[in-house]
Design an enzyme around this catalytic site. Structure first.
Site, short mmCIF file in Angstrom:
data_model
loop_
_atom_site.label_atom_id
_atom_site.label_comp_id
_atom_site.label_asym_id
_atom_site.label_seq_id
_atom_site.Cartn_x
_atom_site.Cartn_y
_atom_site.Cartn_z
CD GLU A 1 -3.11 -2.23 7.58
OE1 GLU A 1 -2.06 -2.54 6.88
OE2 GLU A 1 -3.97 -1.17 7.38
CG HIS B 1 -5.66 2.01 5.10
ND1 HIS B 1 -5.34 2.83 6.35
CD2 HIS B 1 -4.81 1.04 5.12
CE1 HIS B 1 -3.97 2.71 6.43
NE2 HIS B 1 -3.68 1.50 5.92
CE LYS C 1 -0.41 3.21 4.81
NZ LYS C 1 -0.16 3.31 6.32
CG ASN D 1 -1.79 1.26 1.54
OD1 ASN D 1 -1.68 2.05 0.29
ND2 ASN D 1 -2.32 1.32 2.51
N GLY E 1 2.60 2.70 10.82
CA GLY E 1 3.55 3.76 10.69
C GLY E 1 4.17 4.16 11.78
CB SER F 1 5.33 -1.42 12.17
OG SER F 1 4.87 -0.16 12.50
CD GLU G 1 -3.02 5.67 6.66
OE1 GLU G 1 -2.91 5.70 5.49
OE2 GLU G 1 -2.08 5.11 7.26
P1 13P Z 1 3.24 0.75 7.81
O1 13P Z 1 3.78 -0.65 7.10
O2 13P Z 1 3.93 1.76 7.16
O3 13P Z 1 3.15 0.54 9.15
O4 13P Z 1 1.73 0.85 7.40
C1 13P Z 1 0.99 -0.39 7.49
C2 13P Z 1 -0.34 -0.04 6.54
O5 13P Z 1 -1.31 0.95 7.03
C3 13P Z 1 -0.60 -0.62 5.39
O6 13P Z 1 -2.04 -0.48 4.78
#
Ligand code: 13P
Length: 248
Positions: A169, A94, A11, A9, A175, A210, A96
């Protein structure tokens, strides 16, 4: 037997040029990979990346979709449009999108239905915040998120039969560099498997938050973990290819 799946992903990262370099490097490194690999670039790079991936086994996904088929919905992108470009998967719900853009469980369920309507496979993201975990309501939160989707589709069996994927997640692990402990991951993945019901053994349940080359193998070996949804580390050729290799 569930084929492992690793999804990158991206983003809202990168330029057109960086996207091309990243895909070019990954195609070279992922040649012999047994796991299924999917890249989810920003919408504007989907067509470029589709072209670059056309002769490889790496699949394409979008990071979101609208619920509508078409019409006066400025700024939205329909599932049928990303299917037309060559996507096979869509990341839906997601954290976010849920937290920063106010997506409710009901809207996420509509987006799952829209994704299936277009013949695509939804990757449905679920997970608790740190406060929810501290309050001891992790399972309640995840059950609420998933059951709303199941109800929209007519039941858990319909969800499984649609080949939809679940991505666990934990919001506090995204992140942050903090990965969930193996026993926390196993506990939630088993809980999700239970929610999926009698056919649930067929569904893939990914872990995200992560994931790095250093912890990928340990996470992917856990029971009920069928691969990963990777954020930051999916933007680096060496890191993402090492994570994909760990899923083999
Ligand atoms: P990270 O791997 O940067 O923690 O992000 C995970 C994520 O949100 C994947 O959709």
């Amino acid at each position: 037997m569930r084929q492992p799946l690793v999804v990158g992903n991206w983003k809202m990262h990168g330029s057109r040029d960086e996207a091309a370099k990243l895909v070019g490097g990954l195609i070279q490194k992922l040649g012999g990979c047994q796991a299924e690999i999917v890249l989810c670039p920003p919408f504007v790079f989907l067509a470029d990346v589709a072209d670059l991936l056309s002769k490889s086994s790496v699949g394409l996904g979008s990071q979101d979709v609208a619920t509508q088929v078409q019409g006066a919905f400025t700024g939205e992108v329909a599932a049928e449009m990303v299917a037309d470009i060559g996507c096979r998967y869509v990341i839906v719900g997601h954290s976010e999108r849920r937290t920063l853009f106010g997506e409710s469980d009901a809207l996420v369920a509509e987006k799952v239905a829209a994704t299936l309507r277009a013949g695509l496979v939804p990757i449905v993201c679920v997970g608790e915040t740190a406060q929810q975990r501290d309050a001891g309501i992790t399972e309640e939160v995840i059950a609420g998120q998933l059951n709303t989707v199941f109800e929209r589709l007519g039941g858990a069996d319909e969800f499984v039969q649609s080949r939809a994927v679940v991505a666990y997640e934990p919001v506090w692990a995204i992140g942050t560099g903090v990965t969930a402990e193996p026993q926390q991951v196993v506990q939630v993945h088993q809980f999700i498997r239970g929610l999926l019901g009698k056919l649930g053994a067929a569904s893939r349940v990914l872990y995200g938050g992560s994931v790095k080359p250093e912890n990928a193998a340990e996470l992917f070996e856990l029971e009920d973990v069928d691969g990963g949804l990777i954020g930051g580390a999916s933007l680096d050729i060496d890191s993402f290819s090492a994570i994909c290799a760990a899923a083999d």
